[in-house]
Scaffold this motif. Structure first.
Motif, PDB file in Angstrom:
ATOM      1  N   MET A  36       0.836  -1.200   0.000  1.00  0.00           N
ATOM      2  CA  MET A  36       0.000   0.000   0.000  1.00  0.00           C
ATOM      3  C   MET A  36       0.875   1.255   0.000  1.00  0.00           C
ATOM      4  O   MET A  36       1.908   1.317   0.665  1.00  0.00           O
ATOM      5  CB  MET A  36      -0.900   0.006   1.249  1.00  0.00           C
ATOM      6  CG  MET A  36      -2.090  -0.941   1.151  1.00  0.00           C
ATOM      7  SD  MET A  36      -3.447  -0.126   0.334  1.00  0.00           S
ATOM      8  CE  MET A  36      -4.648  -1.472   0.304  1.00  0.00           C
ATOM      9  N   SER A  37       0.483   2.273  -0.716  1.00  0.00           N
ATOM     10  CA  SER A  37       1.245   3.501  -0.833  1.00  0.00           C
ATOM     11  C   SER A  37       0.876   4.462   0.285  1.00  0.00           C
ATOM     12  O   SER A  37      -0.050   4.242   1.062  1.00  0.00           O
ATOM     13  CB  SER A  37       0.957   4.156  -2.184  1.00  0.00           C
ATOM     14  OG  SER A  37      -0.404   4.567  -2.234  1.00  0.00           O
ATOM     15  N   GLN A  38       1.624   5.595   0.294  1.00  0.00           N
ATOM     16  CA  GLN A  38       1.305   6.653   1.234  1.00  0.00           C
ATOM     17  C   GLN A  38      -0.088   7.199   0.968  1.00  0.00           C
ATOM     18  O   GLN A  38      -0.792   7.606   1.902  1.00  0.00           O
ATOM     19  CB  GLN A  38       2.350   7.775   1.128  1.00  0.00           C
ATOM     20  CG  GLN A  38       2.137   8.921   2.110  1.00  0.00           C
ATOM     21  CD  GLN A  38       2.259   8.452   3.548  1.00  0.00           C
ATOM     22  OE1 GLN A  38       3.071   7.594   3.857  1.00  0.00           O
ATOM     23  NE2 GLN A  38       1.438   8.999   4.424  1.00  0.00           N
ATOM     24  N   ASP A  39      -0.528   7.199  -0.314  1.00  0.00           N
ATOM     25  CA  ASP A  39      -1.884   7.653  -0.637  1.00  0.00           C
ATOM     26  C   ASP A  39      -2.914   6.792   0.055  1.00  0.00           C
ATOM     27  O   ASP A  39      -3.959   7.283   0.509  1.00  0.00           O
ATOM     28  CB  ASP A  39      -2.097   7.627  -2.154  1.00  0.00           C
ATOM     29  CG  ASP A  39      -1.285   8.708  -2.866  1.00  0.00           C
ATOM     30  OD1 ASP A  39      -0.860   9.657  -2.181  1.00  0.00           O
ATOM     31  OD2 ASP A  39      -1.092   8.585  -4.083  1.00  0.00           O
ATOM     32  N   THR A  75      -2.529   5.204   2.926  1.00  0.00           N
ATOM     33  CA  THR A  75      -2.527   5.587   4.335  1.00  0.00           C
ATOM     34  C   THR A  75      -3.333   6.856   4.549  1.00  0.00           C
ATOM     35  O   THR A  75      -4.159   6.950   5.470  1.00  0.00           O
ATOM     36  CB  THR A  75      -1.072   5.802   4.820  1.00  0.00           C
ATOM     37  OG1 THR A  75      -0.327   4.610   4.624  1.00  0.00           O
ATOM     38  CG2 THR A  75      -1.048   6.178   6.291  1.00  0.00           C
ATOM     39  N   THR A  76      -3.126   7.835   3.673  1.00  0.00           N
ATOM     40  CA  THR A  76      -3.851   9.099   3.787  1.00  0.00           C
ATOM     41  C   THR A  76      -5.350   8.882   3.585  1.00  0.00           C
ATOM     42  O   THR A  76      -6.178   9.454   4.309  1.00  0.00           O
ATOM     43  CB  THR A  76      -3.321  10.104   2.743  1.00  0.00           C
ATOM     44  OG1 THR A  76      -1.916  10.281   2.947  1.00  0.00           O
ATOM     45  CG2 THR A  76      -4.040  11.433   2.859  1.00  0.00           C
ATOM     46  N   VAL A  96      -8.168   9.812   6.287  1.00  0.00           N
ATOM     47  CA  VAL A  96      -9.254  10.755   5.975  1.00  0.00           C
ATOM     48  C   VAL A  96     -10.608  10.119   6.262  1.00  0.00           C
ATOM     49  O   VAL A  96     -11.518  10.749   6.813  1.00  0.00           O
ATOM     50  CB  VAL A  96      -9.162  11.203   4.503  1.00  0.00           C
ATOM     51  CG1 VAL A  96     -10.425  11.955   4.086  1.00  0.00           C
ATOM     52  CG2 VAL A  96      -7.926  12.078   4.295  1.00  0.00           C
ATOM     53  N   GLY A  97     -10.751   8.836   5.913  1.00  0.00           N
ATOM     54  CA  GLY A  97     -12.009   8.158   6.176  1.00  0.00           C
ATOM     55  C   GLY A  97     -12.313   8.054   7.653  1.00  0.00           C
ATOM     56  O   GLY A  97     -13.465   8.252   8.091  1.00  0.00           O
ATOM     57  N   ILE A  98     -11.289   7.753   8.451  1.00  0.00           N
ATOM     58  CA  ILE A  98     -11.503   7.653   9.902  1.00  0.00           C
ATOM     59  C   ILE A  98     -11.786   9.025  10.490  1.00  0.00           C
ATOM     60  O   ILE A  98     -12.611   9.174  11.401  1.00  0.00           O
ATOM     61  CB  ILE A  98     -10.287   7.001  10.580  1.00  0.00           C
ATOM     62  CG1 ILE A  98     -10.049   5.597  10.012  1.00  0.00           C
ATOM     63  CG2 ILE A  98     -10.493   6.916  12.082  1.00  0.00           C
ATOM     64  CD1 ILE A  98      -8.787   4.933  10.538  1.00  0.00           C
ATOM     65  N   ARG A  99     -11.114  10.072   9.957  1.00  0.00           N
ATOM     66  CA  ARG A  99     -11.403  11.434  10.422  1.00  0.00           C
ATOM     67  C   ARG A  99     -12.866  11.804  10.201  1.00  0.00           C
ATOM     68  O   ARG A  99     -13.500  12.446  11.048  1.00  0.00           O
ATOM     69  CB  ARG A  99     -10.513  12.443   9.678  1.00  0.00           C
ATOM     70  CG  ARG A  99      -9.087  12.561  10.190  1.00  0.00           C
ATOM     71  CD  ARG A  99      -8.290  13.488   9.299  1.00  0.00           C
ATOM     72  NE  ARG A  99      -6.916  13.651   9.725  1.00  0.00           N
ATOM     73  CZ  ARG A  99      -6.469  14.641  10.493  1.00  0.00           C
ATOM     74  NH1 ARG A  99      -7.324  15.561  10.910  1.00  0.00           N
ATOM     75  NH2 ARG A  99      -5.204  14.725  10.842  1.00  0.00           N
ATOM     76  N   ALA A 135      -1.915   4.806   9.512  1.00  0.00           N
ATOM     77  CA  ALA A 135      -3.030   5.758   9.498  1.00  0.00           C
ATOM     78  C   ALA A 135      -3.471   6.088  10.920  1.00  0.00           C
ATOM     79  O   ALA A 135      -3.724   7.252  11.265  1.00  0.00           O
ATOM     80  CB  ALA A 135      -4.198   5.182   8.697  1.00  0.00           C
ATOM     81  N   MET A 136      -3.533   5.060  11.776  1.00  0.00           N
ATOM     82  CA  MET A 136      -3.946   5.279  13.157  1.00  0.00           C
ATOM     83  C   MET A 136      -2.922   6.137  13.897  1.00  0.00           C
ATOM     84  O   MET A 136      -3.278   6.984  14.720  1.00  0.00           O
ATOM     85  CB  MET A 136      -4.123   3.929  13.861  1.00  0.00           C
ATOM     86  CG  MET A 136      -4.867   4.022  15.178  1.00  0.00           C
ATOM     87  SD  MET A 136      -6.577   4.567  14.985  1.00  0.00           S
ATOM     88  CE  MET A 136      -7.285   3.094  14.237  1.00  0.00           C
ATOM     89  N   ARG A 137      -1.633   5.914  13.572  1.00  0.00           N
ATOM     90  CA  ARG A 137      -0.596   6.708  14.237  1.00  0.00           C
ATOM     91  C   ARG A 137      -0.721   8.187  13.895  1.00  0.00           C
ATOM     92  O   ARG A 137      -0.516   9.057  14.754  1.00  0.00           O
ATOM     93  CB  ARG A 137       0.784   6.175  13.823  1.00  0.00           C
ATOM     94  CG  ARG A 137       1.985   6.988  14.321  1.00  0.00           C
ATOM     95  CD  ARG A 137       1.988   7.187  15.811  1.00  0.00           C
ATOM     96  NE  ARG A 137       1.982   5.935  16.526  1.00  0.00           N
ATOM     97  CZ  ARG A 137       1.847   5.848  17.853  1.00  0.00           C
ATOM     98  NH1 ARG A 137       1.677   6.959  18.558  1.00  0.00           N
ATOM     99  NH2 ARG A 137       1.847   4.666  18.445  1.00  0.00           N
TER     100      ARG A 137
END
Length: 470
Positions: free
Chosen positions: A1-4, A6-7, A11-14, A46-48
């Motif tokens: 998985m890329s950095q995109d 993770t972002t 964003v979805g969790i936000r 992402a959680m971090r």
């Protein structure tokens, strides 16, 4: 998985957090992996980012929760920089062994055993009985409950050879954990600005206590069999130090035990030099392949100041320990303890005494030894198979930890960070050295939760080491 990716997940969790009330529990990492068709590492990253942003908080063993967001302006604490001045070096951050981790992470960094290795039923019953006793509403003597003093004295006396006068109950000071005892000993016996010999590597908390007391640390190299007695002698002569802090039994972090010859020789050195040996017997109840041999049991003229803690073997919630010292040294330590804490909770003392005087206590210790051995061997063998470049220099005879040497030139801090990004929490070895580390190390706790994940932990460590080396 890329950095995109993770972002995108962050964003979805936000968006979910924006509609959730403060204190709401987030889906588990496993659920997020399934929902986003992502890898556990990507979800962890992402959680971090959300934890670092202050949007969520992790409660180990429970879950991750939405933090309450304050709408008021941020507080300005800038004025404190002038009032406090520069901090001592080791006060700049918590030890890596004290940090909280995500619930799904594999935690091998802690200095405490998992709850299933503790006498949980006995502790709960003892606390209940203590709460119904007079200990719940009365003040304990400043030196501790007489019955608990007697127990600690008897435990040490049981190891004394014939011809040596064992300690008496009056020589025992009950304290609230060995960490507070170290602070008092270093203040009262060594003193600010004075040198203290200390093994290298050694317990990071002892170094912290010494620095808070203003003591000057003098490293003495030590290995699985203990330090060179001649080097101890030379260091005492060279520095004029009058105390040597050491862990002769199952030392943290290496797990080694001094040989009888080294113990006898060091005791003779401190006697000849008119010095003290501060013996930290923190792992007395955590034996695996050898029985503890307290040096204090061979001393009857007050050269050994002895600490014994029940925190690691009974319960972290029962912070009860003891200092055994004789003569004026005992009085100085007692005066310091009385000024700092006045007395230890009688409720905790009564509960601890209840646990260790029940027949079930000895049964528990007998069953603990094979459990620790099985976990130690599983983690050791897993590391040797999946992370062979993390060299375990010696198999510990007791205690809670493996001490692994990394290849020369390895950045141990980078290894720790990369491992955490992949869901493995370990501790870099630097903080166990009172001076520059002799090499790159990591410490791995084999008494942690869920030993079934030890092979997975070793594979992560191996992958990280391969990536760092590449």
């Amino acid at each position: 998985m890329s950095q995109d990716s993770t972002t995108r997940i962050a964003v979805g969790i936000r968006a979910w957090i924006a509609t959730a009330p403060p204190g709401a529990r987030l889906p588990s990492n496993r659920a997020l992996v399934a929902e986003h068709s992502a890898s556990p590492v990507t979800v962890q990253k992402a959680m971090r980012t959300l934890i670092d942003a202050g949007l969520v908080e992790s409660r180990p063993g429970i879950g991750t929760f939405v933090r309450a967001v304050r709408a008021t302006r941020p507080a300005d604490y800038g004025w404190q920089a002038g009032a406090l001045g520069a901090p001592p070096a080791r006060l700049s951050a918590l030890s890596s062994t004290q940090r909280s981790v995500a619930p799904d992470a594999i935690g091998l960094h802690s200095g405490y055993p998992a709850s299933d290795l503790l006498p949980e039923r006995a502790v709960r019953a003892a606390i209940s009985r203590a709460a119904r006793s007079s200990a719940a509403i009365t003040r304990s003597p400043v030196t501790g409950m007489p019955e608990l003093q007697e127990w600690f004295a008897h435990e040490l006396a049981a190891s004394a050879p014939s011809g040596v006068t064992p300690p008496a109950a009056r020589d025992v000071l009950v304290i609230s954990g060995s960490q507070s005892g170290l602070s008092s000993i270093f203040r009262a016996v060594v003193g600010p600005g004075q040198p203290l010999l200390i093994e290298s590597p050694t317990y990071w908390g002892a170094m912290l206590a010494a620095e808070q007391a203003g003591v000057i640390l003098v490293p003495v190299p030590s290995g699985p069999d203990g330090p060179d007695p001649d080097e101890v002698d030379r260091a005492l002569e060279r520095t004029g130090a009058r105390a040597f802090y050491a862990q002769p039994t199952f030392a943290n972090p290496m797990g080694g035990q001094w040989t009888a010859e080294v113990a006898d020789a060091v005791l003779e050195v401190v006697r000849r030099r008119g010095a003290f040996l501060v013996e930290d017997d923190w792992a007395h109840d955590l034996a695996i392949d050898a029985d503890p041999r307290p040096i204090a049991a061979h001393d009857d003229d007050g050269h050994v100041i002895y600490l014994r803690s029940l925190t690691k073997s009974v319960s972290p919630a029962l912070r009860v320990a003891s200092v055994i010292a004789r003569g004026p040294a005992r009085e100085r330590i007692l005066t310091d303890r009385a000024a700092e804490s006045m007395y230890v909770s009688g409720l905790l003392q009564a509960a601890a005494l209840d646990v260790v005087t029940q027949p079930a206590w000895r049964t528990h210790l007998k069953s603990l030894r094979p459990q620790l051995r099985a976990r130690r061997d599983l983690l050791r063998d897993s590391v040797r198979e999946h992370a062979p470049t993390a060299h375990i220099e010696t198999t510990p005879k007791g205690g809670l930890n493996l001490w692994a040497r990394l290849p020369d030139g390895t950045d141990a801090a980078l290894v720790v960070r990369e491992a955490e990004a992949r869901g493995l929490i370990i501790a870099a070895g630097d903080e166990w050295f009172p001076a520059e580390p002799s090499g790159p190390y990591v410490r791995l706790n084999y008494s942690s939760d869920d030993p079934g994940r030890f092979p997975e932990a070793a594979r992560i460590l191996g992958d990280v080491l391969d990536a760092v080396a590449g």
